[in-house]
Design an enzyme around this catalytic site. Structure first.
Site, PDB file in Angstrom:
ATOM      1  N   TYR A   1      -7.633 -33.219  -1.260  1.00  0.00           N
ATOM      2  CA  TYR A   1      -6.887 -33.725  -0.105  1.00  0.00           C
ATOM      3  C   TYR A   1      -6.716 -35.242  -0.099  1.00  0.00           C
ATOM      4  O   TYR A   1      -7.297 -35.930  -0.914  1.00  0.00           O
ATOM      5  CB  TYR A   1      -7.397 -33.151   1.220  1.00  0.00           C
ATOM      6  CG  TYR A   1      -8.800 -33.382   1.722  1.00  0.00           C
ATOM      7  CD1 TYR A   1      -9.656 -34.336   1.218  1.00  0.00           C
ATOM      8  CD2 TYR A   1      -9.267 -32.598   2.791  1.00  0.00           C
ATOM      9  CE1 TYR A   1     -10.919 -34.506   1.750  1.00  0.00           C
ATOM     10  CE2 TYR A   1     -10.541 -32.771   3.334  1.00  0.00           C
ATOM     11  CZ  TYR A   1     -11.348 -33.723   2.809  1.00  0.00           C
ATOM     12  OH  TYR A   1     -12.593 -33.885   3.341  1.00  0.00           O
ATOM     13  N   GLU A   2      -5.845 -35.724   0.759  1.00  0.00           N
ATOM     14  CA  GLU A   2      -5.437 -37.143   0.763  1.00  0.00           C
ATOM     15  C   GLU A   2      -4.845 -37.587  -0.560  1.00  0.00           C
ATOM     16  O   GLU A   2      -5.069 -38.717  -1.010  1.00  0.00           O
ATOM     17  CB  GLU A   2      -6.625 -38.043   1.120  1.00  0.00           C
ATOM     18  CG  GLU A   2      -6.974 -38.058   2.580  1.00  0.00           C
ATOM     19  CD  GLU A   2      -5.764 -38.306   3.465  1.00  0.00           C
ATOM     20  OE1 GLU A   2      -5.584 -37.527   4.403  1.00  0.00           O
ATOM     21  OE2 GLU A   2      -4.995 -39.242   3.202  1.00  0.00           O
ATOM     22  N   GLY A   3      -4.053 -36.715  -1.167  1.00  0.00           N
ATOM     23  CA  GLY A   3      -3.473 -37.035  -2.479  1.00  0.00           C
ATOM     24  C   GLY A   3      -4.412 -36.558  -3.565  1.00  0.00           C
ATOM     25  O   GLY A   3      -5.517 -37.095  -3.702  1.00  0.00           O
TER      26      GLY A   3
END
Lengths: 590, 590
Positions: B442-444
């Site tokens: 997550y978050e890229g």
């Protein structure tokens, strides 16, 4: 959903791992290449269509324990029944007891496919196979006659009972006791933990092989005896008699392989109230020589666990590839198509997928080569048998540990390829990592395997066996070199470098062991095993490709050699120069 | 149970990452070293005694959804309330809105501890912080006045709504639409997936920041606007009004962080029957400039997710060490004690534990250095601010990806140290791996981070920023060299080699990007990021030790340099020579 990679398995068996050459020598009677192909294809069909659907249901339902009875997940009993009816359990069993007497290579290839379908399903029969081997090699004839036919057919399943809370890696610390009874049998008292398929409803009877200690036994590993303890006592005519005094006291709540019941087994706690206390057991082999008997089954069980790593890696790879071919995000560099490209077109995703496929193929080849050595040892005589037995011994810890380590790595990369979906349980990628995570632990942790490799296997044949193995691998690198094929790129050079690293690190460890610098050697054991796996695996991938005409195989061999193999230099460095800083850093642990 | 490593955190903040020097420059008003210590100690106490007990209960209970309401696990609400009452949410918030205005370094250090206690608990406030940053930087004054005081105190929590099924890494593909209303507000329609803490019962209101597209917006990322959409509409006096038309449509069943509700959020589906359809939203920043606003919160969120990797690694290390000190099996080489030795005495177990500790410390230092750069940029001006902003930008992808990768690695090694017990859920080691596994996604995803590093960060200041950073790291190696301390062994030499590898690989990538060889550069992105993390991390560990008088720190730095850093050569090789074989191997994927 898993589809058995039949062509790849056949190629690895026949070409890479040497089955064709063995067939030509007539080692396996009238077994032919065509029959091998047919067996693999049929097993692949069964694994893909019947076993693979058990994967998710096994994870969801687990194996609840109620009133001492363990229930397997819905559908498992039926598939197991079909599976033994198809003769799959009897594949390698002795013909005298109804087995087909086929080579271990086929056992391992089919194990791979069952475990790709469902590791939790696949592990059960592995233990039955171990029990068959131990009984065949060490049990008295009446026990063999009574138990082997049903174990070979799969009508009954077997278990291995080693671990106790205080005796894990150190089996010599076990406390379960055995008392001699007047009729020549024994009474077993104690409890065992982590017993895979210790209790279940797949079969009417379960044959426990149990390590225990006689009252007058020496301490440690030299005072351990092996006993056969059936769940249900067996009458002389083979029919089932009374319930034995062995019961399941609990089923573990595990990270994965929920479909495989991991049991606490309690022996002789008097649950069978109508008889004297104690679980009735029969000695296998000689008193106090149980560990030797157990090693018979443990060695092959290690290889079988190794193949679980390959199996789950293959499934993870297939799943990730299918997702990457379907999922579209952004436009990859050079993408000419409409709109977003499938993520498989992105170089970083290709790196992930190629790493998964390369590691899986490398580990498969090592495991099959180990199975090949077992077959060669069994069908050979004298020096030849000793040579192949050494080879099997050398490769077993690598086949166990490297394969199961990469099983975890590959399953984890597989989650990553799925992005956010990979973390959602319904996708199934997460389960593969949860399932895979046990394999580096059971059947001897991978740390123990690495120590075994360094301490006992490098010195086989006075160290010459290891040297000879590397010389064989170098021949492959020579062949790649001689092929002058552009598609191999720098593969040959990389293989030579990797094999040099392996040889150098191995020599250093041999010298350390010889000089009694045990801590130094043990400090380098784990990096050495990985180095071994990478160098051997890279060579096998090249062997699979050289002389053939398969662009995918040579490209994969090259990717492995030029991308993954470079790690060997660092691993060698860790072996040779790492111990000093490691052993000096005890103070940093707090 | 987790005990906050207060001394290590303080040392890393103040000495390694540069907080002391910044304090001396008077950048943070009257903040003193003593106050930093006191804050870290107090946070450590709260994390160890109040947050850590949430770990297991969160995993077991999850966050069930019923009639649109999500219930957090037992005890979570109380701890959250205590936590905001303690002022922890307001630590870095703007003083104008009730925050304490403390540096990001303290936020990150405390985030580490909350997440070590429970990642599922820690992730929630991270998103609130992101919302605060976005509103502070981009929202109109009335929105700031209305929302920031309650977000800063933690009375309300925030969320980030980016992902849609077809728009994950490619946020430009999103379809959620926004329509202009006559009163200057907007109506939002669409659904978002994977929304962390999208719905829960910790707070009375939830402030969603939502990316959506106006009807007349350009395609792709240039047509995205950012909206504030509260769960409950807020009256002008700050009191709560009617329920907004945004509802939770489902909670994901995830591999880990079960205590963190991952929601599907449905906007404008008419659930609020008493009003016009559409969720009422307020524009943040300008129309079609939403992505820029979102990046404000995403950058710091990436660092905050990076620290989750450090956090779970720390907990896994502590757990494994405690087990290894307690568990006895076999006699380690040289063991002089009675009976079996604790397994921590076995060299192979020491390797595991030192690897865990070394990677954790290295990743911590990188993350703190990134936070330091953010603080320096915020408190600096002109060229200096630009310099530090570049530094933060350079380090952010490494702090995110390297830390979360090692979080997974360390948690997995932690299971291994526990042997069979590691696979049993009750032990807790398995949960740490399950929890850790989300952070690289997550978050890229970490692949996206690596591409960001290679494509956008190596070229900062015309490539000079990267060069300057390496020069700074080389100064540390020089200092180690100059120290002439025997306990550093070959550390200095190893650091020089590792930094040379980093420089060389970086230059190659800069040249590839400059020449438009994007596929070549992207093919090497992931190995380059790992190389960056290892080389920088090793240097920071040495910096933490050099000049100090702590045998543990120098021994750890040496272990890292002599055992783990050797990998940089292979990683550099993969960057420079790996692309050809990778890109040629597309044919092998099938």
């Amino acid at each position: 959903m898993y589809r058995a990679p039949v062509e790849e398995i056949i190629h690895t068996l026949r070409v890479t791992a040497g089955l064709d050459a063995a067939l030509e020598e007539g080692r396996f009677g009238d077994l032919s290449g065509d029959l091998v192909d047919a067996i693999v294809e049929e097993a692949g069909r069964f694994a893909s269509t019947r076993v693979a659907p058990l994967l998710e249901v096994g994870d969801k339902h687990g194996t609840p324990l109620k009133d001492g009875e363990v229930t397997t997940p819905p559908g498992w009993k039926e598939v197991y029944r079909e599976w033994i009816d198809g003769g799959w359990n009897a594949l390698t069993g002795p013909e005298e007891f109804g087995g087909q007497g086929l080579p271990m290579m086929l056992a391992i290839a089919t194990f791979e496919m069952w475990n790709s379908g469902s590791m939790a399903f696949g592990i059960g029969p592995t233990l039955t196979l171990g029990a068959i081997e131990a009984l065949e090699a060490h049990a008295a004839d009446d026990l063999r006659q009574l138990y082997l036919p049903k174990l070979v057919s799969g009508e009954w399943m077997g278990t291995m009972n080693l671990t106790e809370p205080q005796a894990g890696s150190d089996v010599g610390a076990l406390r379960t006791r055995a008392e001699r009874a007047e009729d020549g049998t024994y009474r077993i008292f104690g409890s065992k933990i982590f017993i895979t398929y210790g209790e279940h409803d797949l079969t009417d009877n379960i044959v426990h092989l149990v390590l225990a200690r006689l009252p007058d036994a020496p301490q440690g590993t030299k005072g351990i005896s092996l006993f056969l303890v059936p769940k249900v006592l067996v009458n002389k005519d083979g029919s089932l008699g009374a319930r034995n005094d062995v019961f399941c006291g609990g089923v573990e709540h595990k990270m994965g392989i929920h479909g495989s019941p991991t049991c606490t087994m309690i022996y002789g706690d008097g649950f069978a109230k109508d008889r004297e206390p104690g679980a009735v057991g029969w000695l296998i082999g000689e008193e106090n020589r149980g560990l030797a008997c157990m090693f018979t089954m443990m060695n092959n069980a290690r290889l079988a666990v190794g193949i679980q790593g390959v199996a789950v890696a293959e499934t993870a790879y297939q799943k990730a590839l299918a997702y990457a071919e379907d999922r579209r995000q952004m436009r990859a560099p050079g993408w000419k198509g409409e709109g977003m490209s499938p993520i498989v077109e992105h170089p970083d995703v290709q790196r992930n997928l190629l790493t998964m496929k390369g590691l899986t193929g490398a580990a498969r080849a090592i495991a099959y080569a180990c199975a090949h050595a077992i077959d060669m040892a069994k069908t050979g005589e004298g020096d030849e048998a000793r040579f192949w037995s050494d080879r099997a011994n050398l490769l077993t810890p690598v086949a166990k540990a490297f394969s199961t380590d990469i099983g975890v790595d590959v399953a984890s990369i597989g989650i990553q390829v799925h992005g956010g979906m990979g973390y959602i349980e319904e996708t199934g990628a997460a389960q593969l990592l949860r399932d895979a995570r046990i394999a580096p632990i059971y059947e001897g942790t991978n740390g123990i395997q690495a120590i075994d490799l360094v301490q006992r296997k490098l010195s086989l044949a006075g160290g010459q066996h290891f040297a000879g193995y590397i010389a064989e691998l170098r021949e492959v690198a020579e062949a790649v070199n001689a092929s002058n094929s552009i598609e191999f790129g720098e593969t040959a050079k990389r293989l030579f470098d990797g094999l040099d690293d392996l040889a150098e690190a191995g020599s250093w460890l041999q010298a350390a062991i010889a000089a009694g610098r045990v801590s130094d050697a043990f400090a380098g054991a784990t990096p050495f095993l990985r180095l071994f796996g990478l160098a051997a695996g890279a060579t096998y991938l090249a062997k699979a490709a050289v002389g053939g005409n398969n662009a995918g195989r040579s490209a994969l061999a090259r990717f492995f050699a030029e991308n993954l193999l470079a790690e060997t230099a660092a691993l060698k460095d860790r072996v040779i120069h790492g111990a000093a800083s490691l052993l000096a850093a005890r103070t940093a642990l707090s």
